[in-house]
Design a protein around this motif. Structure first.
Motif, PDB file in Angstrom:
ATOM      1  N   ASP A  13      -6.238   0.319  -0.713  1.00  0.00           N
ATOM      2  CA  ASP A  13      -5.313   0.375   0.452  1.00  0.00           C
ATOM      3  C   ASP A  13      -4.305   1.284   0.145  1.00  0.00           C
ATOM      4  N   VAL A  14      -4.567   2.228   0.904  1.00  0.00           N
ATOM      5  CA  VAL A  14      -3.559   3.569   1.135  1.00  0.00           C
ATOM      6  C   VAL A  14      -3.127   3.980   2.767  1.00  0.00           C
ATOM      7  N   ALA A  23       0.865  -1.221  -0.097  1.00  0.00           N
ATOM      8  CA  ALA A  23      -0.106   0.054  -0.009  1.00  0.00           C
ATOM      9  C   ALA A  23       0.813   1.307   0.046  1.00  0.00           C
ATOM     10  N   PRO A  24       0.525   2.187  -0.890  1.00  0.00           N
ATOM     11  CA  PRO A  24       1.429   3.428  -0.988  1.00  0.00           C
ATOM     12  C   PRO A  24       0.938   4.238   0.333  1.00  0.00           C
ATOM     13  N   ALA A  66      -8.631  12.465   2.604  1.00  0.00           N
ATOM     14  CA  ALA A  66      -8.177  11.368   2.287  1.00  0.00           C
ATOM     15  C   ALA A  66      -8.525  10.216   2.862  1.00  0.00           C
ATOM     16  N   GLU A  67      -8.801  10.023   4.239  1.00  0.00           N
ATOM     17  CA  GLU A  67      -9.451   9.072   4.807  1.00  0.00           C
ATOM     18  C   GLU A  67     -10.663   8.613   4.128  1.00  0.00           C
ATOM     19  N   GLN A  68     -11.689   9.600   3.959  1.00  0.00           N
ATOM     20  CA  GLN A  68     -12.953   9.552   3.011  1.00  0.00           C
ATOM     21  C   GLN A  68     -12.739   8.747   1.829  1.00  0.00           C
ATOM     22  N   GLU A  69     -11.638   9.325   1.048  1.00  0.00           N
ATOM     23  CA  GLU A  69     -11.458   8.716  -0.372  1.00  0.00           C
ATOM     24  C   GLU A  69     -11.064   7.395  -0.085  1.00  0.00           C
ATOM     25  N   THR A  70     -10.097   7.193   0.976  1.00  0.00           N
ATOM     26  CA  THR A  70      -9.575   5.899   1.116  1.00  0.00           C
ATOM     27  C   THR A  70     -10.652   4.599   1.413  1.00  0.00           C
ATOM     28  N   GLU A 114      -3.463   3.892 -10.563  1.00  0.00           N
ATOM     29  CA  GLU A 114      -2.132   3.056 -10.721  1.00  0.00           C
ATOM     30  C   GLU A 114      -2.305   1.883  -9.702  1.00  0.00           C
ATOM     31  N   GLN A 115      -3.400   1.830  -8.956  1.00  0.00           N
ATOM     32  CA  GLN A 115      -3.447   0.394  -8.425  1.00  0.00           C
ATOM     33  C   GLN A 115      -4.382  -0.680  -9.228  1.00  0.00           C
TER      34      GLN A 115
END
Length: 139
Positions: free
Chosen positions: A34-35, A3-4, A24-28, A138-139
């Motif tokens: 897996d970030v 995970a990046p 970012a937490e919401q987007e994840t 990218e994933q």
């Protein structure tokens, strides 16, 4: 593929980087990616700025329990992406960087009125969403 790790860094870790981290937490979660998300500052404040807490609450985020923290060299050097909020990379971490560096050049919301803080928040939300579009591709 591991995970990046994405680090959102600011000097005080009390405004822009806290907003970016929440988005970012919401987007994840929303994208089921897996970030690893890290946030911190070089000279953290005692608390998240009140106007930031209020502005984020308006869009469904409660940052009132978050505490600014110091980012470590290990976190920065171990991150795939280091995103600073408007402070130059040299000011945030004079040592080596681990991954790709981006500076978003955002205005500091500290002491700003509600409308200006909301504009900064909305710009952060747009940038985080666009960044996660890149990560997802990218994933």
């Amino acid at each position: 593929m591991t995970a990046p790790t994405v680090a959102f860094v600011c000097v005080q870790n009390a405004g822009r980087s806290q907003m970016a981290t929440a988005f970012a937490e919401q987007e994840t979660a929303d994208r089921d990616l897996d970030v690893n998300v890290v946030t911190g500052g070089t000279r953290p404040a005692d608390h998240v700025h009140e106007n930031v807490v209020e502005t984020m609450y308006d869009v469904g985020f409660d940052l009132s329990d978050r505490t600014p923290r110091e980012v470590t060299f290990e976190e920065i050097s171990g991150s795939d992406y280091v995103i600073t909020m408007g402070c130059s990379a040299e000011d945030v971490c004079p040592a080596g960087w681990g991954g790709e560096n981006r500076d978003w050049g955002l205005d500091d919301p500290h002491g700003q009125d509600a409308e200006t803080t909301a504009e900064i928040r909305d710009e952060i939300q747009r940038r985080v969403a666009a960044f996660f579009d890149e990560l997802e591709a990218e994933q």
